[in-house]
Write an enzyme that holds these catalytic residues in place. Structure first.
Site, PDB file in Angstrom:
ATOM      1  N   SER A   1       0.848  -1.200   0.000  1.00 44.18           N
ATOM      2  CA  SER A   1       0.000   0.000   0.000  1.00 44.18           C
ATOM      3  C   SER A   1       0.877   1.242   0.000  1.00 44.18           C
ATOM      4  CB  SER A   1      -0.904   0.007   1.229  1.00 44.18           C
ATOM      5  OG  SER A   1      -1.539   1.256   1.381  1.00 44.18           O
TER       6      SER A   1
ATOM      7  N   TYR B   1      -1.615  -0.361  10.594  1.00 43.78           N
ATOM      8  CA  TYR B   1      -1.697  -0.732   9.178  1.00 43.78           C
ATOM      9  C   TYR B   1      -0.463  -0.258   8.418  1.00 43.78           C
ATOM     10  CZ  TYR B   1      -3.681  -1.115   4.440  1.00 43.78           C
ATOM     11  OH  TYR B   1      -3.912  -1.421   3.133  1.00 43.78           O
TER      12      TYR B   1
END
Length: 698
Positions: free
Chosen positions: A576, A589
């Site tokens: 990501s 995250y």
């Protein structure tokens, strides 16, 4: 019509369906073809051909002429359609006898078939066209039932044919298909005008009828008689295949052994070009490979041309024990000599049999590999071809069993076999095959692939020619996802990426279904967006487990398979933008994604020397179709940016340099680029985010 009862074949004729086609002989011929091809005991995939003759109006003269409709080159009678047949003037085809120059000029006749075309939309006529055209019957079936080939391949085939059918069946000795064989059939009928069919030595059978139904019933009755005769004789001469000398492992252990050895076999079979595998432990296979007679029968090779064209002249029989320890590093070294010997023998077969104009030698590796006590492997350019080769070798086993029961099995002489395998017409057919797709011969395993980004990746790789193994933790979602692919393209496996045993089971499924793995994509994931104070240890642990530990385990287990194959490979991790950018409310995250990215670089450095490339794709703002936006992640991100959830797509689109909405298919394109185009890139990050300046890696 009353329904016929058969024991050894399926009677599939539907009177109502046939009645709806009454008056259309071509439709009835196609219907007959399809139901004959639906029963593999009647004819194998792609084998045999059927025809009918009708009266049509000549478009040039307006006169009525007889036209023969016959299965064209290639195709399968079980799925035959109007587009797969050829329509030829029967009289013109028979007139070719006037210009036929003899068997040494056989191949030139194929080009002349085109001068006989009536239907301009015809498929290219096959080599068997004159076999149908030179016989006078309105409906003809040429089939390759195992029972008939067993009789055709028996040492005293002609005598057995007469014993079963008396004077009602003709018999012609082996001859390569072509115009001359058509003349042989014609002469056989002239000498025996009351016969119902003809057995072709080492080949198959021709049957016929005045109507499509009569031809169908005639075919079934002839096959039934042959099957019953063989059944009556099986075991009378002694145990089948001389009896069993090896005991099979139990089913679970057979599958375990097959999964362990398949990647090694795939690597050895791929010394010239990559291959896709298939495995079966069918009871008929086990009966043969565990028998005393395997050493006698397997080297003889197959008899029917349809068989050995797909299975090669003979199989490779492994000398491993069923319970052999296959985890040792020396397995490749142990098996390599057997493959080298097979290649040398195949090369000698080519050199001894070749002609001045023979095509160049093809891949010398085995197609069929027999592992006594475990099962049979087949390797070919794609899954369908590998599976069909396996089915054909089972046909060959059935033939050997039948022939040995009633007489002695005979195979084609090596020169005859070579002349079929390296036939210039067969070579021309191979040259007409469409160009392979970029990912043909590749197998990809994708985690989290039952939906979202993972499914888009699987779809893209499959569309570009790869076989795909879709894995997920949801059995229901997996079933729905795998149903979207055509046969022989995909398989599925439950996989919890936090559990090593579950991962191993998924890779075993890939090895059993396709022979191994080339591309590993870790796409499984979830997202939790919370500020530091609200992030729990449970949040932290699950992100680390799924994203980081999962990636580690996938690489660790996957590389074991890649090393067994010794073909290199690709690992692509879906990370990501958040692994590069320090955003708010994202500590767990973002940290996990950063770990994924650096692990990719570490693995790329470690594995590059083995041609195993490891890269990352960084998505950002994939909202439409992405599974992570189905949970609380969307609420967390909206809160972090001070906007409403429904405004997120527009927000993410506006913030990238290109003002683009990023879709799962865009991420899939990034993966495809890494595995199919950027073949000298490793340790790289490909950002698929529309352009986020703060995520630029350099």
């Amino acid at each position: 019509m009353s329904v016929k009862t058969f024991k050894h074949v399926d009677y599939l004729w539907d009177d109502a369906k046939a009645a709806s086609m009454e008056g259309n002989e071509v439709e009835l011929f196609l219907y007959r073809s399809n139901i004959l091809g639906a029963d593999l005991r009647i004819t194998n995939y792609g084998g045999g051909n059927t025809s009918c003759k009708t009266i049509e109006k000549d478009p040039l003269t307006g006169e009525e002429v007889e036209v023969m409709w016959v299965k064209g080159s290639g195709g399968d009678i079980g799925t035959l359609t109007r587009q797969g047949i050829a329509g030829l003037y029967t009289d013109r085809l028979r007139d070719l006898k006037k210009v036929y120059r003899g068997i040494e000029h056989e191949d030139e006749m194929v080009a002349l078939f085109n001068h006989c075309i009536f239907d301009l939309d015809s498929r290219a006529p096959s080599i068997d066209t004159p076999l149908h055209g030179l016989l006078p019957f309105k409906h003809i079936d040429h089939l390759h039932p195992d029972a008939l080939i067993a009789i055709a391949a028996a040492e005293d085939s002609e005598a057995i044919t007469k014993e079963i059918w008396g004077d009602t069946m003709g018999w012609v000795p082996w001859q390569r298909p072509g115009f001359d064989l058509g003349l042989q059939l014609e002469q056989c009928l002239e000498k025996n005008p009351n016969i119902r069919g003809i057995v072709l030595g080492s080949h198959g059978v021709f049957t016929w009828g005045d109507t499509s139904y009569e031809s169908y019933i005639n075919s079934l009755e002839v096959i039934e008689a042959a099957s019953a005769y063989i059944e009556e004789h099986v075991g009378k001469k002694g145990p089948v295949f001389g009896g069993q000398c090896i005991t099979s492992l139990d089913p679970a252990n057979r599958q375990a052994q097959a999964a362990k050895i398949a990647p090694v076999l795939r690597g050895l079979c791929s010394s010239e070009q990559p291959m896709i595998g298939h495995f079966t432990d069918d009871e008929r296979v086990l009966e043969f490979i565990n028998s005393k007679d395997i050493d006698k029968l397997a080297p003889m090779g197959t008899s029917c041309p349809d068989h050995f064209l797909r299975t090669k002249i003979q199989p490779l029989v492994l000398t491993l024990k069923p319970e052999e320890n296959l985890d040792g590093k020396g397995l490749v070294e142990k098996l390599t000599p057997a493959f080298e010997q097979y290649r040398e023998e195949y090369t000698a077969y080519y050199e001894n049999c070749k002609h001045d104009n023979s095509p160049a030698i093809r891949d010398a590796n085995p197609v069929i590999i027999l592992y006594p006590g475990v099962g049979m492997f087949s390797f070919a350019k794609n899954k369908q071809t590998a599976r069909v080769a396996s089915e054909f070798y089972i046909n060959a086993i059935n033939v050997m069993k039948g022939a040995e029961a009633i007489s002695s099995y005979t195979s084609l002489p090596r020169q005859e076999a070579f002349d079929i395998e390296y036939w210039l017409l067969e070579e021309a057919k191979l040259q007409r095959m469409p160009k392979e797709q970029p990912l043909s011969r590749k197998v990809a395993l994708i985690t989290g692939a039952a939906g979202g980004i993972g499914k888009a990746i699987a779809d893209k790789l499959a569309a570009e020619g790869a076989n795909v193994v879709i894995t997920d933790i949801s059995e229901d979602n997996l079933a729905t996802a795998v149903a979207t692919y055509k046969k022989d393209v995909a398989t599925s496996a439950l996989c919890n990426v936090t559990d090593e045993a579950s991962i191993r089971e998924a890779f075993d499924a890939a090895c059993l279904e396709f022979g191994g793995v080339d591309i590993i994509v870790h796409s499984a994931g979830l997202a939790i967006s919370k500020p530091l104070a609200e992030t729990t240890q449970k949040d932290w642990d699950i992100l680390q487990d799924v994203l980081v530990k999962g990636q580690f385990l996938m690489a660790q287990v996957g590389v074991e398979v890649l090393r067994k194959q010794n073909l290199g490979g690709n690992i692509v991790n879906i990370a990501s933008k958040n692994g590069l950018v320090s955003g708010p409310n994202n500590v767990a995250y973002g940290t996990a994604k950063a770990a994924q990215q650096h692990m990719t670089r570490l693995l790329a450095a470690e594995l590059g020397g083995e041609k195993i490339r490891v890269n990352t794709v960084n998505p950002d703002g994939v909202i439409v179709g992405s599974k992570i936006w189905e949970g609380k992640w969307a609420e967390g991100r909206a809160k972090a940016y001070g906007i409403k959830v429904e405004d997120l797509p527009a927000h993410y689109a506006k913030r990238n340099l290109m003002n683009e909405i990023i879709l799962p298919q865009d991420i899939a394109n990034g993966v495809f680029a890494l595995v199919a185009v950027l073949d000298k890139s490793t340790g790289s990050i490909v950002n698929v985010d529309g352009g986020m300046a703060n995520a630029f890696v350099r």
